[in-house]
Design an enzyme around this catalytic site. Structure first.
Site, mmCIF file in Angstrom:
data_model
loop_
_atom_site.group_PDB
_atom_site.id
_atom_site.type_symbol
_atom_site.label_atom_id
_atom_site.label_comp_id
_atom_site.label_asym_id
_atom_site.label_seq_id
_atom_site.Cartn_x
_atom_site.Cartn_y
_atom_site.Cartn_z
ATOM 1 N N GLU A 6 61.532 113.717 -11.026
ATOM 2 C CA GLU A 6 60.389 113.517 -11.924
ATOM 3 C C GLU A 6 59.710 112.177 -11.660
ATOM 4 O O GLU A 6 58.478 112.079 -11.692
ATOM 5 C CB GLU A 6 60.841 113.621 -13.383
ATOM 6 C CG GLU A 6 61.439 114.970 -13.781
ATOM 7 C CD GLU A 6 60.531 116.145 -13.474
ATOM 8 O OE1 GLU A 6 59.296 115.957 -13.386
ATOM 9 O OE2 GLU A 6 61.048 117.264 -13.304
ATOM 10 N N ASP A 22 61.417 116.550 -4.514
ATOM 11 C CA ASP A 22 62.809 116.865 -4.180
ATOM 12 C C ASP A 22 63.384 115.862 -3.198
ATOM 13 O O ASP A 22 64.487 115.335 -3.390
ATOM 14 C CB ASP A 22 62.900 118.273 -3.570
ATOM 15 C CG ASP A 22 62.843 119.372 -4.618
ATOM 16 O OD1 ASP A 22 62.960 119.064 -5.813
ATOM 17 O OD2 ASP A 22 62.683 120.541 -4.230
#
Length: 764
Positions: free
Chosen positions: A602, A665
């Site tokens: 995030e 990611d």
């Protein structure tokens, strides 16, 4: 006899030949050459129905286990067992780490009530199990309390007997009240009266009181250049109904791929089945009913075509800020003043003013849409009315009797391979959680054993990963010093919200949140209608106020997390702070590999292809030097090429569409690992899971991989590939780890092996 006749006529019109040719993924797709006649021909066979092998024994010799003590607690033993069951220990982690980490999970069967089964879905069901007990225990709660409000909503959902008694009556009454007392679903042009039927009034009523958005959507927005500016009404594209329930594939109408055609066929069957359940043959003959359903389908196809055309031209996706006079001049053919006045009527000084400014997302789309709608209105007034009707029906029919539920289940079965419905109590827990969000979350926080200790630890982890990002900037040699400083300032300014908004544990504040919402324990349909209406009313009353940076856009009961570019904040709900993502007793390698990765993911969103365009205040602004931005885009291009080479069932991934998530990611894993290693360097203790022969570093990467174990039906896998901005779980694991030097070192993978290629992609 009418039903039989209707079946025969619809079958004759829609049943003929099966498709003669399906393009492979190697053929170039030409969406625009597919005509309405082509679409109908592909749907001619639609009929409206009445009510383990062993792997090689290769074993890799791992590094000697570190001389650290085992965690002896019950939680650690349980987690060790769970992880080992998910693995395929016979697989070589340097050949296929996804099989090594997830082979056991993949080998298990897919639950019949799921088209896709993931760790997130599993944990969601575990949360639902707990919520069921918590909600049902509120039966004797005090009248007027939030707990009683929640219970009554759940009770109304569980009262299927009452809904079966009412059948279609609540929805038919709603349609008559919205579209006219003489209006009937899928009415023919000959029987449609537009004397008192004004599109602007109808749309405003449907948007305001029903909370569904045919043709376009209205919401609140802020000026992206100034995130602290007051909120304004925003009009934007509305998703076609075939995108509903997150089973989204808006190009299904425009492609000739087999899985997409299957979805559209199932969708058309749903339209016909629901039309019959609403008494579609009571007020018009079967030929007229079939014809109107066809026109509704083709209207949606045309709107999808407009969306596709506009989205293909990036320069036409701008946001305009116009007064209603500007809007009327730029997008004529629709009485915008009348629409906004009707939308806000009865709100006193918050009613719409002619000087009020409105955000218009993609002005070109609205010009094209209104031009198209006017051409349709000149030819057939009933078509738009029936399209709006179908939007209402699609959203509210699931709250009716069992036969409507069966129609939607048939759609899911044919389109995505779901074999059966979830049990009623589970569907009702989900519905209650969605509608009475913060009320259910209050029960969860107070009754699930969630502690503030988890919030303290999670906050500390966010801070450690933030520090890892700032430390890592020193090694980012493709950025100049000024841009690095701006990135550092943005990272330092990120707001972190962990657990839940504090107002939900205050009964007085929570009652204010639900003020005006009546909940009848026997009227689910009316409850849902009232909730939608009140939410929209509150939205309209809030305009003109600044966007609340502390507001939550996610329920604390959700197994998820998010980053807001306009708020420059990370939100981690309480429900994800649980095994396997996190437990206070777990080895830190386990926690950093799972919830630590989520946080890192995030945070990296603040610096992906979208987040990088917003500054530390959440404003759309360029804080990049020209050379740094060019280098950033070049490195992002490496990800695009890498992921686009992967495929699912012969269909390649779209690396550009998934770029933001792939960047997050890769960056998130690197940051979480750096934070873990820094923690290890500062501490003189660590534990390991018992009976799991992996080192701490290996445990970190294993815990990361296992949160992405998944399986799905072929139909859903292809649909997910077409619309999901995330890569499939397998590639979230494999491609991310292939880019990680730290992973290759932890598992001693030789350079040039499948999991340790010489060429690697890296941004952060």
């Amino acid at each position: 006899m009418k039903w039989v006749l209707g079946l025969i006529v619809m079958a004759n019109l829609l049943l003929a030949h099966s498709l003669t040719k399906i393009k492979t993924h190697h053929e170039r797709r030409n969406y625009h050459k597919k005509t309405d006649d082509d679409i109908l021909r592909q749907l001619e066979d639609v009929i409206i129905r009445l009510p383990q092998h062993h792997k090689s024994a290769h074993k890799r010799i791992f590094h000697k286990l570190q001389d650290i003590p085992e965690c002896k607690t019950e939680k650690c033993s349980e987690q060790s067992w769970n992880m080992s069951q998910m693995m395929d220990a016979s697989a070589d982690p340097c050949q296929d780490f996804y099989q090594y980490a997830c082979g056991g999970w993949i080998a298990e069967g897919l639950p019949e009530d799921h088209a896709k089964w993931t760790i997130f879905a599993y944990l969601a069901e575990q949360t639902e199990n707990k919520l069921r007990d918590l909600i049902e225990s509120q039966k004797d709660a005090a009248n007027g309390s939030v707990a009683k409000l929640v219970y009554n909503w759940y009770a109304s959902c569980m009262d299927q007997k009452e809904r079966d008694r009412l059948k279609a009556t609540p929805l038919l009454n709603l349609l008559n009240g919205t579209l006219g007392m003489d209006f009937h679903p899928f009415v023919s042009e000959e029987k449609f009266s537009n004397v008192d039927w004004v599109l602007e009034d109808v749309l405003a009523t449907v948007h305001r009181y029903l909370g569904v958005y045919p043709l376009f959507k209205v919401s609140l927005g802020v000026d992206p250049i100034n995130s602290s500016s007051p909120t304004h009404l925003t009009i934007s594209k509305s998703k076609p109904l075939i995108q509903a329930h997150n089973l989204q594939i808006h190009n299904a109408y425009l492609t000739v791929e087999e899985h997409a055609i299957k979805i559209v066929k199932a969708y058309l069957r749903l339209m016909g089945n629901v039309a019959l359940l609403l008494g579609g043959l009571d007020n018009q003959d079967p030929f007229a009913l079939t014809d109107e359903i066809k026109h509704v389908l083709l209207l949606e196809v045309s709107i999808v075509r407009i969306m596709h055309d506009v989205s293909a031209k990036e320069s036409e996706t701008e946001i305009a800020m116009w007064t209603v006079q500007d809007l009327q001049r730029e997008v004529p053919g629709f009485d915008w003043g009348r629409y906004f006045s009707k939308l806000t009527e009865g709100l006193g000084d918050q009613s719409f003013s002619s000087s009020e400014e409105v955000f218009v997302e993609s002005p070109i789309f609205f010009k094209r849409l209104i031009e198209f709608l006017n051409s349709v209105r000149r030819a057939s007034g009933s078509t738009i009315a029936n399209y709006i009707t179908w939007f209402i029906v699609y959203n509210y029919a699931p709250y009716l009797s069992s036969d409507f539920h069966e129609a939607y289940l048939q759609y899911a079965r044919e389109a995505y391979g779901i074999q059966k419905s979830s049990p009623p109590w589970r569907r009702c827990v989900r519905g209650t959680d969605e509608s009475l969000d913060m009320g259910v979350s209050m029960l969860f926080i107070n009754g699930s054993g969630f502690t503030n200790e988890s919030i303290v630890h999670a906050n500390d982890m966010v801070q450690q990963i933030r520090e890892a990002f700032i430390d890592n900037l020193k090694t980012v040699n493709w950025m100049d010093s000024a841009t690095k400083e701006a990135a550092k300032e943005k990272a330092e300014a990120i707001l972190q919200q962990i657990g839940y908004p504090k107002f939900i544990v205050n009964e007085t504040l929570l009652m204010e949140y639900f003020d005006g919402l009546p909940v009848d324990p026997k009227r689910l349909f009316q409850n849902r209608l009232a909730e939608k209406s009140i939410r929209m009313k509150n939205t309209l009353l809030y305009r003109g106020k600044p966007q609340g940076r502390l507001e939550w856009q996610m329920r604390p009961t959700e197994i998820n997390a998010y980053y807001s570019p306009t708020g420059n904040k990370i939100v981690v709900p309480a429900a994800i702070l649980r095994p396997p993502f996190y437990h206070v007793e777990y080895p830190h390698a386990e926690n950093f590999g799972a919830i630590g990765f989520v946080v890192g993911h995030e945070l990296t969103h603040g610096f992906d292809v979208t987040g990088a365009m917003f500054d530390k205040e959440g404003n759309l602004a360029n804080w990049w030097s020209k050379s740094s931005l060019s280098n950033f885009q070049e490195r992002e291009g490496c990800f695009v090429r890498q992921y686009s080479a992967d495929s699912v069932l012969g269909h390649n991934l779209n690396g550009k569409k998934t770029l933001g998530e792939n960047t997050a990611d890769n960056g998130g894993l690197k940051l979480a690992y750096k934070a873990y290693k820094k923690w290890r360097a500062r501490k003189d203790y660590e534990t390991r899971l018992p009976n799991l022969s992996v080192t701490s570093d290996q445990l970190f990467f294993l815990s990361f991989a296992q949160i992405w174990c998944e399986k799905s039906t072929p139909g859903y896998a292809l649909t997910d590939l077409a619309v999901n901005v995330h890569s499939p779980g397998k590639f979230r694991v494999v491609e991310t780890l292939r880019n990680s030097v730290d992973f290759a070192k932890a598992f001693n993978c030789e350079l040039g092996s499948p999991m340790n290629p010489e060429q690697k992609c890296e941004v952060w």
